[in-house]
Design a protein around this motif. Sequence first.
Motif, PDB file in Angstrom:
ATOM      1  N   GLU A  31       0.837  -1.197   0.000  1.00 19.98           N
ATOM      2  CA  GLU A  31       0.000   0.000   0.000  1.00 19.98           C
ATOM      3  C   GLU A  31       0.873   1.247   0.000  1.00 19.98           C
ATOM      4  N   PRO A  32       0.283   2.399  -0.370  1.00 20.85           N
ATOM      5  CA  PRO A  32       1.074   3.634  -0.395  1.00 20.85           C
ATOM      6  C   PRO A  32       1.706   3.925   0.960  1.00 20.85           C
ATOM      7  N   THR A  33       3.003   4.218   0.944  1.00 21.91           N
ATOM      8  CA  THR A  33       3.772   4.424   2.166  1.00 21.91           C
ATOM      9  C   THR A  33       4.532   5.743   2.080  1.00 21.91           C
ATOM     10  N   LEU A  34       4.512   6.505   3.160  1.00 24.30           N
ATOM     11  CA  LEU A  34       5.221   7.783   3.211  1.00 24.30           C
ATOM     12  C   LEU A  34       6.656   7.583   3.675  1.00 24.30           C
ATOM     13  N   TYR A  35       7.561   8.339   3.048  1.00 16.29           N
ATOM     14  CA  TYR A  35       8.980   8.314   3.416  1.00 16.29           C
ATOM     15  C   TYR A  35       9.324   9.681   3.985  1.00 16.29           C
ATOM     16  N   ALA A  36       9.629   9.732   5.279  1.00 20.39           N
ATOM     17  CA  ALA A  36       9.968  10.986   5.952  1.00 20.39           C
ATOM     18  C   ALA A  36      11.443  10.968   6.311  1.00 20.39           C
ATOM     19  N   SER A  37      12.213  11.805   5.650  1.00 22.84           N
ATOM     20  CA  SER A  37      13.661  11.820   5.844  1.00 22.84           C
ATOM     21  C   SER A  37      14.105  13.106   6.512  1.00 22.84           C
ATOM     22  N   ILE A  38      14.952  12.954   7.519  1.00 20.92           N
ATOM     23  CA  ILE A  38      15.505  14.148   8.170  1.00 20.92           C
ATOM     24  C   ILE A  38      16.321  14.968   7.165  1.00 20.92           C
ATOM     25  N   ASP A  39      16.931  14.288   6.184  1.00 17.09           N
ATOM     26  CA  ASP A  39      17.706  15.006   5.165  1.00 17.09           C
ATOM     27  C   ASP A  39      16.827  15.921   4.319  1.00 17.09           C
ATOM     28  N   SER A  40      15.556  15.543   4.113  1.00 18.43           N
ATOM     29  CA  SER A  40      14.677  16.380   3.297  1.00 18.43           C
ATOM     30  C   SER A  40      14.451  17.736   3.959  1.00 18.43           C
ATOM     31  N   PHE A  41      14.489  17.769   5.297  1.00 13.81           N
ATOM     32  CA  PHE A  41      14.384  19.046   6.003  1.00 13.81           C
ATOM     33  C   PHE A  41      15.716  19.792   5.926  1.00 13.81           C
ATOM     34  N   ILE A  42      16.802  19.079   6.192  1.00  8.02           N
ATOM     35  CA  ILE A  42      18.120  19.725   6.195  1.00  8.02           C
ATOM     36  C   ILE A  42      18.416  20.380   4.850  1.00  8.02           C
ATOM     37  N   PHE A  43      18.048  19.705   3.758  1.00  9.66           N
ATOM     38  CA  PHE A  43      18.368  20.233   2.436  1.00  9.66           C
ATOM     39  C   PHE A  43      17.359  21.262   1.942  1.00  9.66           C
ATOM     40  N   MET A  44      16.489  21.735   2.845  1.00 16.77           N
ATOM     41  CA  MET A  44      15.717  22.933   2.525  1.00 16.77           C
ATOM     42  C   MET A  44      16.629  24.156   2.558  1.00 16.77           C
ATOM     43  N   PHE A  45      17.748  24.036   3.292  1.00 20.63           N
ATOM     44  CA  PHE A  45      18.748  25.100   3.273  1.00 20.63           C
ATOM     45  C   PHE A  45      19.587  24.988   2.004  1.00 20.63           C
ATOM     46  N   PRO A  46      20.052  26.117   1.467  1.00 22.03           N
ATOM     47  CA  PRO A  46      20.940  26.056   0.308  1.00 22.03           C
ATOM     48  C   PRO A  46      22.299  25.483   0.695  1.00 22.03           C
ATOM     49  N   GLN A  47      23.027  24.992  -0.277  1.00 23.31           N
ATOM     50  CA  GLN A  47      24.285  24.311  -0.026  1.00 23.31           C
ATOM     51  C   GLN A  47      25.320  25.208   0.652  1.00 23.31           C
ATOM     52  N   HIS A  48      25.331  26.502   0.309  1.00 19.16           N
ATOM     53  CA  HIS A  48      26.351  27.382   0.909  1.00 19.16           C
ATOM     54  C   HIS A  48      26.141  27.527   2.414  1.00 19.16           C
ATOM     55  N   LEU A  50      24.892  25.005   4.344  1.00 18.47           N
ATOM     56  CA  LEU A  50      25.309  23.717   4.895  1.00 18.47           C
ATOM     57  C   LEU A  50      26.822  23.531   4.840  1.00 18.47           C
ATOM     58  N   ASP A  51      27.481  24.212   3.908  1.00 19.63           N
ATOM     59  CA  ASP A  51      28.937  24.102   3.786  1.00 19.63           C
ATOM     60  C   ASP A  51      29.686  24.928   4.825  1.00 19.63           C
ATOM     61  N   ASP A  52      29.009  25.875   5.457  1.00 18.68           N
ATOM     62  CA  ASP A  52      29.631  26.732   6.472  1.00 18.68           C
ATOM     63  C   ASP A  52      29.406  26.086   7.837  1.00 18.68           C
ATOM     64  N   ASP A  53      30.465  25.531   8.436  1.00 16.06           N
ATOM     65  CA  ASP A  53      30.334  24.778   9.682  1.00 16.06           C
ATOM     66  C   ASP A  53      29.681  25.587  10.799  1.00 16.06           C
ATOM     67  N   GLU A  54      30.065  26.852  10.931  1.00 17.44           N
ATOM     68  CA  GLU A  54      29.522  27.674  12.016  1.00 17.44           C
ATOM     69  C   GLU A  54      28.035  27.949  11.813  1.00 17.44           C
ATOM     70  N   VAL A  55      27.662  28.292  10.609  1.00 20.69           N
ATOM     71  CA  VAL A  55      26.247  28.574  10.315  1.00 20.69           C
ATOM     72  C   VAL A  55      25.432  27.292  10.427  1.00 20.69           C
ATOM     73  N   ARG A  56      25.994  26.202   9.929  1.00 20.41           N
ATOM     74  CA  ARG A  56      25.304  24.910   9.978  1.00 20.41           C
ATOM     75  C   ARG A  56      24.938  24.548  11.426  1.00 20.41           C
ATOM     76  N   LYS A  57      25.880  24.742  12.350  1.00 23.59           N
ATOM     77  CA  LYS A  57      25.619  24.420  13.756  1.00 23.59           C
ATOM     78  C   LYS A  57      24.450  25.238  14.299  1.00 23.59           C
ATOM     79  N   GLN A  58      24.342  26.483  13.863  1.00 26.12           N
ATOM     80  CA  GLN A  58      23.289  27.366  14.371  1.00 26.12           C
ATOM     81  C   GLN A  58      21.920  26.997  13.815  1.00 26.12           C
ATOM     82  N   VAL A  59      21.859  26.569  12.567  1.00 30.79           N
ATOM     83  CA  VAL A  59      20.556  26.374  11.928  1.00 30.79           C
ATOM     84  C   VAL A  59      19.990  24.964  12.088  1.00 30.79           C
TER      85      VAL A  59
END
Length: 196
Positions: A31-48, A50-59
Motif C-alpha cells: 500500500e502507499p507508504t510515506l517516506y519521511a527523511s531528516i535530510d529532506s528538512f536539512i536540504f531545505m537550506f541552500p548548499q552554501h 550547509l557548507d559553512d560549519d559555524e552557520v550549519r551548527k546554528q541552523v
Amino acid sequence: MPHPQPVLFLNGTSSAGKTTMAKEFQRQWGEPTLYASIDSFIFMFPQHVLDDDEVRKQVLWPLIGAFNKSLPNIVECGFPVIIDYVMESHVWLEQCLDSLAGFDVYFVGVECPLEELERREKQRGDRQVGFARWQYDRVHQYGDYDLVIDTGTLTPDACASKLCNLLKSGIKPKAFERLRQEQTKAKPDNTTSHRK
C-alpha cells in the motif's frame, strides 16, 4: 480522520543504506507508504549554508526540532510511514519519544561496518568524508531496538523484506516504550529537561 498506521523508524549513520532500504520497502509494501527523511528538512537550506560549519551548527538544531515535532502530523495522515533518521543527540531522541507517543513505532537500528561506511562515503561523492566515522559511536548509543539490520551483509531487497516481515508479524513494538520509561526514571519529577 484515518487511523494511524505503524511507523518504521530507521536509525543509522550516514551512508548506512537507510534511504535505499526505505525506497525498496515502499516498492515491496502493498500500500502507499510515506517516506519521511531528516535530510529532506536539512536540504531545505541552500548548499552554501550547509557548507559553512559555524552557520550549519546554528541552523540545524531548530530545524531538526521542527522535523521531530512534525512527525505526528505525518503519521496521522493514515498511511504507513518509514522515517529515515540519524540520532546524534539524546535531545532529539527525547523529542521523538514525546512527539510519537501514542503511535506504534518500530525502532530499527541500521548498522554497517565502519570500513564499509567509509568506502561508500568516498564512492558516493555527495557526503562529507568523515561524517560516518563521527556518527558511528553516537547514533546507536541508546541500545534498544525492535529490530537490527546489517546492511553490510544484506542486500537492500533483503533488508526491505525484513521490514515487511516485521510489520506482518503482528509483534507489538516495545523499544520506544522502554526508552520512555528510562527517560521517566531519569527525570522522576518531570520538571527538568535537557532540551535547548
